[in-house]
Design an enzyme around this catalytic site. Structure first.
Site, mmCIF file in Angstrom:
data_model
loop_
_atom_site.group_PDB
_atom_site.id
_atom_site.type_symbol
_atom_site.label_atom_id
_atom_site.label_comp_id
_atom_site.label_asym_id
_atom_site.label_seq_id
_atom_site.Cartn_x
_atom_site.Cartn_y
_atom_site.Cartn_z
ATOM 1 C CG LEU A 6 -33.686 -24.992 21.697
ATOM 2 C CD1 LEU A 6 -33.176 -24.049 20.617
ATOM 3 C CD2 LEU A 6 -32.774 -24.930 22.923
ATOM 4 C CD GLU A 28 -38.671 -23.905 24.842
ATOM 5 O OE1 GLU A 28 -37.957 -24.926 24.775
ATOM 6 O OE2 GLU A 28 -38.512 -22.929 24.092
ATOM 7 C CE LYS A 39 -28.607 -24.064 23.664
ATOM 8 N NZ LYS A 39 -29.790 -24.127 24.538
ATOM 9 C CE1 TYR A 79 -27.154 -21.563 25.300
ATOM 10 C CE2 TYR A 79 -28.248 -19.821 24.064
ATOM 11 C CZ TYR A 79 -28.283 -20.789 25.050
ATOM 12 O OH TYR A 79 -29.425 -21.003 25.778
#
Length: 286
Positions: free
Chosen positions: A203, A179, A147, A31
């Site tokens: 990511l 993260e 992702k 996505y």
């Protein structure tokens, strides 16, 4: 609201999800989430780059050309009169075949594309005054650079954060920060900026990479390297960078106040320069 469903704009009631959709059964999909200001898509090309890279990493047929997917994003903005908010779009590996862990070869995949929009304005209060965060172990798989739809550990992290009155959940593994559950983490110490380098553990954030571009253009000292939980807690400033909250200062982590408990000067400068990027592409920010 108009939704994107298998390449067409439809009403919600017209979306019929197949029980055997691999996204529904396996989270087998990817996505993107693109911010819209003044009816214009911000950093769309960078998001399309990442969309395509996620598909390559996961051996997935996207089913549409880059130009077609770009057009879907633009159509969603126009059809919904979206002035400020975001467009969410996902592609699953396909439907129509009985449940099977083994997915078909790329050329035989029947991908399903869908999307929706959300209306909201820039979260000025959070960006100006900062938010609280918790620490949460990074329970995700080892392909975080794709992702994908597999977000259950991220959901668990923010659910725990909300229980404890926090807006952000900072993830860590083996004593190092990876993260935030939906963004990247930047720390500032003695004027030096640090952020975790891109790898399979995080990511590759669009906002983070735009912040690093700002650093280069404005000669701000930065280094991409792993940093420890201790370094995080002892930082002068902590920032979470993501598409929705942009350069968001973290003023407290667990019970520890960061700096003086207010947005710091480096964060303020990055926010100012980031807004300039938005204005250059989309016009004045509301």
């Amino acid at each position: 609201m108009k939704y994107l469903w298998k390449g067409s704009l439809v009403e919600k009631e017209e979306m019929q999800i197949d029980f055997n959709d691999r996204g529904y059964q396996f989270g087998d999909g990817i996505y993107e989430f693109v911010r819209v200001y003044n009816g214009k898509l911000f950093a769309l090309e960078e998001h399309l780059d990442r969309f395509e890279n996620s598909a390559r990493l996961l051996d997935m047929n996207m089913g549409y050309s880059r130009e077609e997917i770009r057009g879907f994003f633009e159509q969603m903005v126009e059809a919904n009169g979206l002035d400020s908010g975001n467009v969410y779009m996902q592609i699953t590996r396909g439907d129509g075949k009985p449940r099977n862990h083994n997915y078909p070869p790329v050329e035989e995949q029947n991908p399903v594309i869908s999307g929706c929009v959300a209306h909201y304005y820039r979260p000025d209060e959070k960006i100006a005054n900062g938010v609280k965060a918790i620490l949460y172990p990074d329970l995700r798989w080892q392909m975080c650079n794709a992702k994908s739809l597999n977000l259950l550990p991220n959901c668990m992290a923010i659910a725990e954060g909300k229980k404890r009155g926090a807006d952000k959940a900072i993830l860590y593994r083996n004593g190092y920060v990876t993260e935030e559950r939906a963004g990247n983490v930047v720390i500032v110490k003695n004027g030096q900026i640090f952020t975790t380098p891109d790898s399979n553990e995080i990511l590759p954030g669009i906002t983070k990479n735009l912040v690093l571009k700002i650093c280069r253009e404005n000669h701000l000292p930065f280094e991409e390297r792993k940093f420890t939980l201790q370094e995080l807690m002892e930082a002068d400033e902590v920032i979470v960078t993501d598409t929705k909250t942009e350069c968001c200062p973290v003023i407290q982590i667990e019970d520890k106040v960061i700096g003086n408990g207010k947005r710091g000067p480096v964060t303020e400068l990055l926010d100012e320069k980031y807004k300039e990027l938005i204005v250059a592409q989309c016009g004045e920010v509301m």
